[in-house]
Design a protein around this motif. Sequence first.
Motif, short mmCIF file in Angstrom:
data_model
loop_
_atom_site.label_atom_id
_atom_site.label_comp_id
_atom_site.label_asym_id
_atom_site.label_seq_id
_atom_site.Cartn_x
_atom_site.Cartn_y
_atom_site.Cartn_z
N SER A 25 1.02 18.12 15.30
CA SER A 25 0.72 16.86 15.96
C SER A 25 1.75 15.82 15.58
N SER A 26 1.95 14.86 16.45
CA SER A 26 2.84 13.75 16.13
C SER A 26 2.11 12.70 15.29
N SER A 27 0.79 12.81 15.22
CA SER A 27 -0.01 11.86 14.46
C SER A 27 -0.65 12.56 13.26
N ILE A 28 -0.96 11.80 12.24
CA ILE A 28 -1.66 12.39 11.09
C ILE A 28 -3.15 12.48 11.41
N PHE A 29 -3.76 13.48 10.84
CA PHE A 29 -5.19 13.69 11.05
C PHE A 29 -5.94 13.73 9.72
N ASN A 30 -7.21 13.39 9.77
CA ASN A 30 -8.06 13.45 8.59
C ASN A 30 -8.96 14.67 8.59
N THR A 31 -9.12 15.28 9.73
CA THR A 31 -9.93 16.49 9.86
C THR A 31 -9.24 17.44 10.83
N TRP A 32 -9.21 18.71 10.45
CA TRP A 32 -8.73 19.76 11.35
C TRP A 32 -9.85 20.78 11.52
N ALA A 48 -13.48 24.49 9.17
CA ALA A 48 -13.29 23.04 9.15
C ALA A 48 -12.51 22.67 7.89
N LEU A 49 -11.56 21.76 8.03
CA LEU A 49 -10.69 21.33 6.92
C LEU A 49 -10.73 19.82 6.84
N TYR A 50 -10.89 19.30 5.60
CA TYR A 50 -11.06 17.85 5.46
C TYR A 50 -10.05 17.18 4.54
N LYS A 51 -9.24 17.99 3.82
CA LYS A 51 -8.30 17.39 2.86
C LYS A 51 -6.92 17.99 3.04
N ALA A 52 -5.89 17.13 2.93
CA ALA A 52 -4.52 17.63 3.00
C ALA A 52 -4.30 18.67 1.91
N GLY A 53 -3.70 19.79 2.31
CA GLY A 53 -3.44 20.87 1.37
C GLY A 53 -4.58 21.86 1.22
N GLU A 54 -5.73 21.52 1.76
CA GLU A 54 -6.91 22.39 1.62
C GLU A 54 -6.67 23.74 2.27
N LEU A 55 -7.06 24.79 1.57
CA LEU A 55 -6.97 26.16 2.08
C LEU A 55 -8.38 26.72 2.07
N ASN A 58 -12.79 32.15 5.72
CA ASN A 58 -14.05 32.55 6.33
C ASN A 58 -13.90 34.01 6.71
N GLY A 59 -14.28 34.90 5.79
CA GLY A 59 -14.07 36.32 6.03
C GLY A 59 -12.59 36.65 6.10
N ARG A 60 -12.17 37.24 7.23
CA ARG A 60 -10.77 37.61 7.39
C ARG A 60 -9.90 36.44 7.85
N LEU A 61 -10.51 35.29 8.06
CA LEU A 61 -9.78 34.12 8.55
C LEU A 61 -9.46 33.18 7.38
N THR A 62 -8.25 32.64 7.41
CA THR A 62 -7.83 31.63 6.44
C THR A 62 -7.13 30.53 7.18
N ALA A 63 -7.46 29.28 6.87
CA ALA A 63 -6.80 28.15 7.51
C ALA A 63 -6.37 27.16 6.44
N GLN A 64 -5.30 26.44 6.75
CA GLN A 64 -4.80 25.42 5.82
C GLN A 64 -4.55 24.11 6.53
N PHE A 65 -4.86 23.04 5.84
CA PHE A 65 -4.60 21.67 6.28
C PHE A 65 -3.23 21.31 5.71
N GLY A 66 -2.24 21.08 6.55
CA GLY A 66 -0.89 20.83 6.08
C GLY A 66 -0.78 19.59 5.21
N ILE A 67 0.15 19.64 4.27
CA ILE A 67 0.37 18.54 3.33
C ILE A 67 0.75 17.25 4.06
N THR A 68 1.51 17.37 5.11
CA THR A 68 1.94 16.19 5.87
C THR A 68 0.80 15.60 6.70
N ARG A 69 -0.30 16.35 6.81
CA ARG A 69 -1.47 15.99 7.62
C ARG A 69 -1.17 16.04 9.11
#
Lengths: 110, 113
Positions: A25-32, A48-55, A58-69
Motif C-alpha cells: 500500500s502507499s499508505s500505512i495501516f494499523n490493521t491487516w 488478523a494482524l494488529y502490530k508492525a512486525g507481527e508474525l 493459523n495452521g499451514r498459513l502464516t502472515a506478517q505485518f510489515g515493519i514499514t506498515r
Amino acid sequence: GQQLNQSPQSMFIQEGEDVSMNCTSSSIFNTWLWYKQDPGEGPVLLIALYKAGELTSNGRLTAQFGITRKDSFLNISASIPSDVGIYFCAGVYTGNQFYFGTGTSLTVIP
Amino acid sequence: GAGVSQSPRYKVAKRGQDVALRCDPISGHVSLFWYQQALGQGPEFLTYFQNEAQLDKSGLPSDRFFAERPEGSVSTLKIQRTQQEDSAVYLCASSLGPLREQYFGPGTRLTVT
C-alpha cells in the motif's frame, strides 16, 4: 475507491508446494487482514494482524505485518487442493474504511 | 445464528425497480459494514454503522443508495431506481468494533436487467 496492490495476480502450483503472496500500500495501516473467498461465497477470515512486525500462524498459513506498515505477506505451506480460491488482503489505517487488495487467484494442481 | 446471514442470496431486478437487501450480523457485533464487489475485484466499502448510527457513508455511489440499521442489529441496504451498473455482489460484514477483524456474510448477487 482505493485498492491495495496484491501480487501475484494468479498462481498455478503443484500440490505440496509452498505459496507466497504479498500486498503493498502507499499508505500505512494499523490493521491487516487476510481472507479467502470461494466462488459464490463471502470472504472468510484467515488471519488478523494488529502490530508492525507481527508474525501470526493459523495452521499451514502464516502472515506478517510489515515493519514499514505498508505491506503484508501470506504464506501457505504444503498446499492441498482445498486451498484453491481467491485470497484477499485488507487494511485500515484509522476510522472504518478497510481497503481490499485486487486478489490472488490460487490454483492447486493435484 | 453463528455467522452473518444475508437475504436474498440472489436478486434479479428490472432497470428502474427498487430493491432491499437484508443483513443479519453476528449477535453482539456493534459494527456493521456494507461492501460492493464487482466481478474479479475486491470488495469496495460502501457504508459503516456503529450500533444504529451510520458513521460513514462516503462509499455509497449515488443518492439512490441508502442503508439503515434502526435498532442496531439487522441492517437493510436499499437501492432505488436500479441501473445496470448496480449489478454486483453486495456483501455485509460485522465486527466487535472499528479496526477489528470483520466477518462476512455470503453476499447478495444483484443482477439488473
